[in-house]
Scaffold this motif. Sequence first.
Motif, PDB file in Angstrom:
ATOM      1  N   ASN A   9      38.964  46.889  33.186  1.00 41.97           N
ATOM      2  CA  ASN A   9      38.765  46.261  34.490  1.00 41.97           C
ATOM      3  C   ASN A   9      37.634  45.244  34.466  1.00 41.97           C
ATOM      4  N   ARG A  52      46.569  43.001  35.823  1.00 36.00           N
ATOM      5  CA  ARG A  52      46.498  43.467  37.216  1.00 36.00           C
ATOM      6  C   ARG A  52      45.172  43.067  37.850  1.00 36.00           C
ATOM      7  N   ARG A  53      44.094  43.262  37.109  1.00 34.77           N
ATOM      8  CA  ARG A  53      42.770  42.911  37.614  1.00 34.77           C
ATOM      9  C   ARG A  53      42.654  41.402  37.827  1.00 34.77           C
ATOM     10  N   ASN A  69      44.193  36.175  43.372  1.00 39.66           N
ATOM     11  CA  ASN A  69      44.814  36.122  44.693  1.00 39.66           C
ATOM     12  C   ASN A  69      43.753  36.057  45.794  1.00 39.66           C
ATOM     13  N   GLN A  70      42.687  36.835  45.645  1.00 37.04           N
ATOM     14  CA  GLN A  70      41.610  36.815  46.631  1.00 37.04           C
ATOM     15  C   GLN A  70      40.942  35.444  46.707  1.00 37.04           C
ATOM     16  N   GLU A  92      45.109  39.223  38.334  1.00 44.26           N
ATOM     17  CA  GLU A  92      45.967  38.811  39.447  1.00 44.26           C
ATOM     18  C   GLU A  92      45.321  39.113  40.788  1.00 44.26           C
ATOM     19  N   HIS A  93      44.699  40.278  40.894  1.00 43.35           N
ATOM     20  CA  HIS A  93      44.095  40.690  42.164  1.00 43.35           C
ATOM     21  C   HIS A  93      42.959  39.746  42.570  1.00 43.35           C
TER      22      HIS A  93
END
Length: 345
Positions: A303, A83-84, A90-91, A86-87
């Motif tokens: 994270n 999740r971390r 994407n940014q 991917e986030h």
Amino acid sequence: MDRQIKTMEDFSEFVGLSRPTVSKYFNDPTSVRKKTRDAIEAAIKQSGFRPNIFAVNLNRRRTNILGVIVPNSTDPFYMALTRRIEHIANQAGFLAFVLSSDGKPEMEERAIETFKSMNVAGAIIAPLGVQSHHQKLTSLGESIPLVYVDSPLDGSSSFVGTDNRQSFKLMVDYLCRSGAPPCYFGMPPVNNNALARQHAYEEAMQQLKMDPVIVPTAPNASWDFEKFGYDETLRILGEGGFPTKTVLCANDRVAFGVIAAAFQSGVKVGREPDSDLRVAGHDDHPLSRYTCPPLTTVAQNYNEIGRLAIELLLFKLGETENDDQAFPADERILLSAEIMLRGSA
């Protein structure tokens, strides 16, 4: 609109521009003139056309896809990690494409081949390690930047993970100060963490002038750590019990199995005076606070591992600068863990 637009050729004809011009726009919208860009974007709205991102990427010199391979996509540790990743990807304008090896070397090899066929720009891999096809991973690393997480593939690859020597020293020191010195309940040797964590335990015990005690377990190559811990603990308790009243497990999932088997056998786990056994783990698995009793463990910073892994990969891709020497020259980042004191030890 009567006509159905499915391909780049269909869309090129619809917008009235050449196929190379349209491809150039989808590769980089700023690479075409504003008038052309406005015409293409108006046609996209009118037609609803969306290109096949994988087909587009195959025709680019460098894609905007990043590969991610994990051993188990449903494990909360890897879920938090991805999740971390991917986030942040994407940014930065990248798409993180996640595949699971499901703990099987043949699936890891298939994922590697898939990423090669997709022409990914780089990849973050949590390797099986012992069972990994090192030659295929080395070959992949020669063509694209790679960053390993969770456990390193070898002693020289780019890696972000927990400093096992620090985390086990922290836990061993606490357990020895608060009760009986711990014996060590290992994990199946499915990745390089298995041996690294045992060595970290042994080193920590020796620094305290104590003899390490390794719990003998049956040969096993399964990623089903809970079942392994449960089955082995039932056997051990049936044969007379653990060599000490404190058990330090290689990871929390093994500890879950130990606690469950102890309960099944009528053995009380905890740090109260009337408890029969103390059990500690490693990782701070999201479920560790909900065991009975809650599991004492050391926390990996999921994270931060994810953040540093993707940022290191972006740096290797030339997308960011190494400001203030954020990354060491050998590109190996070891994070410290902190102890989480709960009711089990």
